[in-house]
Design a protein around this motif. Structure first.
Motif, PDB file in Angstrom:
ATOM      1  N   ALA A 143       4.942   5.823  -5.091  1.00 37.85           N
ATOM      2  CA  ALA A 143       5.274   5.925  -6.445  1.00 37.85           C
ATOM      3  C   ALA A 143       4.289   6.757  -7.188  1.00 37.85           C
ATOM      4  CB  ALA A 143       5.434   4.420  -6.987  1.00 37.85           C
ATOM      5  N   ALA A 144       2.909   6.605  -6.930  1.00 42.85           N
ATOM      6  CA  ALA A 144       1.962   7.235  -7.613  1.00 42.85           C
ATOM      7  C   ALA A 144       2.111   8.852  -7.353  1.00 42.85           C
ATOM      8  CB  ALA A 144       0.649   6.799  -7.269  1.00 42.85           C
ATOM      9  N   HIS A 145       2.605   9.251  -6.181  1.00 42.66           N
ATOM     10  CA  HIS A 145       2.637  10.529  -5.726  1.00 42.66           C
ATOM     11  C   HIS A 145       3.900  11.379  -6.361  1.00 42.66           C
ATOM     12  CE1 HIS A 145      -0.931   9.704  -3.482  1.00 42.66           C
ATOM     13  NE2 HIS A 145      -1.321  10.782  -3.442  1.00 42.66           N
ATOM     14  N   TYR A 146       5.049  10.513  -6.314  1.00 39.25           N
ATOM     15  CA  TYR A 146       6.280  11.187  -6.417  1.00 39.25           C
ATOM     16  C   TYR A 146       7.097  10.375  -7.696  1.00 39.25           C
ATOM     17  CZ  TYR A 146       5.055  12.967  -2.173  1.00 39.25           C
ATOM     18  OH  TYR A 146       4.314  13.756  -1.198  1.00 39.25           O
ATOM     19  N   GLY A 147       6.453   9.746  -8.314  1.00 42.76           N
ATOM     20  CA  GLY A 147       6.924   9.111  -9.699  1.00 42.76           C
ATOM     21  C   GLY A 147       8.053   7.978  -9.392  1.00 42.76           C
ATOM     22  N   GLU A 178       0.782  -1.192  -0.040  1.00 38.84           N
ATOM     23  CA  GLU A 178      -0.125   0.051  -0.106  1.00 38.84           C
ATOM     24  C   GLU A 178       0.846   1.127  -0.070  1.00 38.84           C
ATOM     25  OE1 GLU A 178      -4.163  -1.593   2.190  1.00 38.84           O
ATOM     26  OE2 GLU A 178      -2.382  -0.978   3.500  1.00 38.84           O
ATOM     27  N   LEU A 179       1.755   1.359   0.883  1.00 38.78           N
ATOM     28  CA  LEU A 179       2.293   2.602   0.814  1.00 38.78           C
ATOM     29  C   LEU A 179       3.492   2.700  -0.123  1.00 38.78           C
ATOM     30  CD1 LEU A 179       3.094   5.381   2.443  1.00 38.78           C
ATOM     31  CD2 LEU A 179       4.850   3.807   3.776  1.00 38.78           C
ATOM     32  N   LYS A 180       4.473   1.624  -0.654  1.00 37.59           N
ATOM     33  CA  LYS A 180       5.203   1.884  -1.697  1.00 37.59           C
ATOM     34  C   LYS A 180       4.396   2.204  -2.999  1.00 37.59           C
ATOM     35  CE  LYS A 180       8.683  -0.570  -2.261  1.00 37.59           C
ATOM     36  NZ  LYS A 180       9.811  -1.721  -2.769  1.00 37.59           N
TER      37      LYS A 180
END
Length: 288
Positions: free
Chosen positions: A151-155, A145-147
């Motif tokens: 990745a979705a928010h910071y590429g 969930e966190l990773k």
């Protein structure tokens, strides 16, 4: 004596008997400007049945074209825990060109004795930590969930690392041994390898034989724990013996003792040493 001298002397004597006048009130401070080192978010978790607070530090050159940054996932990463400390070390090290800039993801602790420990059969452990045993679910939250949220928010980013000290260090070692693909780098500082009668270190040789550590890095550090926490040192010694007996293929590992530090003082110097060791930049060329 002239009358005006008598009058002045009388007034001076009276003044000595009166309480001193308070100084005029200082001008009210202006609103000032906030000092911002990051942003805080609530990340929903179906695995943990609720939200978890996550604090994010972005380096100065984040967003620059073509730049990729290591991401350091910090256990005990709340604002009242180690977020400010570790982001400060990362920032100052990068500012002087010693290491690469990095993103720091601080995961705030809720019940660390639950989240950071595997189940134990030790009566002493169960008495000290009656809510223990939630490490597997917490690891799933980080990986599943966190990773992806990060990745979705910071590429796309560079290598991912997991860092922790004490019980968080135990969690780091357990993750490296039993789910090595979760992160690229593992930093465990004075890990609480006494947990569950040192079961993790006793099973380390078998865990290492399973492989999966190719391209990973494991950075271990230990304070002078022998006098107060001998079981912690014994666990580390057993883990090191397993690493030396059959070095896992493709794993880069190191152990740095800090004999001048205690369990209470090791985190800052060891974290700085780890960041410098794993994310060092090549030395600047003369005249560059």
């Amino acid at each position: 004596m002239p009358k005006h001298f008598l009058r002045a002397a009388a007034l001076a004597a009276i003044a000595l008997l009166l309480p001193a006048q308070a100084p005029p009130p200082a001008a009210a401070p202006s609103a000032g400007e906030p000092i911002v080192i990051g942003r805080s978010y609530l990340v929903p978790s179906a695995i943990l049945h609720g939200n978890r607070r996550v604090n994010v530090y972005l380096p100065p050159h984040y967003g620059a074209a073509g730049r990729r940054f290591p991401i350091l996932f910090l256990l005990d990463g709340g604002a009242e825990e180690d977020f400010h400390h570790i982001t400060g070390l990362a920032a100052i090290s990068a500012a002087y060109g010693t290491t690469d800039e990095m993103i720091v993801i601080g995961i705030e602790g809720v019940d660390r004795r639950h989240d950071l420990t595997a189940p134990s059969t030790s009566p002493e452990d169960l008495k000290a930590a009656p809510t223990s045993g939630g490490a597997a679910a917490y690891r799933r939250f980080l990986v599943e969930e966190l990773k992806p949220w990060v990745a979705a928010h910071y590429g796309g980013a560079g290598r991912t690392a997991l860092i922790g000290e004490s019980l968080a260090g135990l969690f780091v070692v357990e993750t490296a041994l039993r789910e090595p693909g979760a992160f690229d780098d593992y930093i465990a500082i004075s890990p609480s390898l006494w947990w569950n009668r040192q079961a993790l270190s006793r099973e380390a040789e078998a865990d290492l034989a399973k492989g999966g550590l190719e391209g990973r890095r494991l950075w271990l550090a230990m304070a002078n724990e022998s006098s107060l926490y001998p079981e912690m040192q014994q666990g580390m010694d057993r883990l090191l013996a397993a690493l030396r007996a059959a070095p896992p293929r493709g794993l880069t590992w190191s152990h740095t003792p800090f004999p001048g530090e205690t369990h209470a003082t090791i985190y800052h110097p060891a974290a700085m040493a780890a960041i410098r060791a794993l994310y060092a930049l090549p030395p600047a060329r003369p005249g560059g």
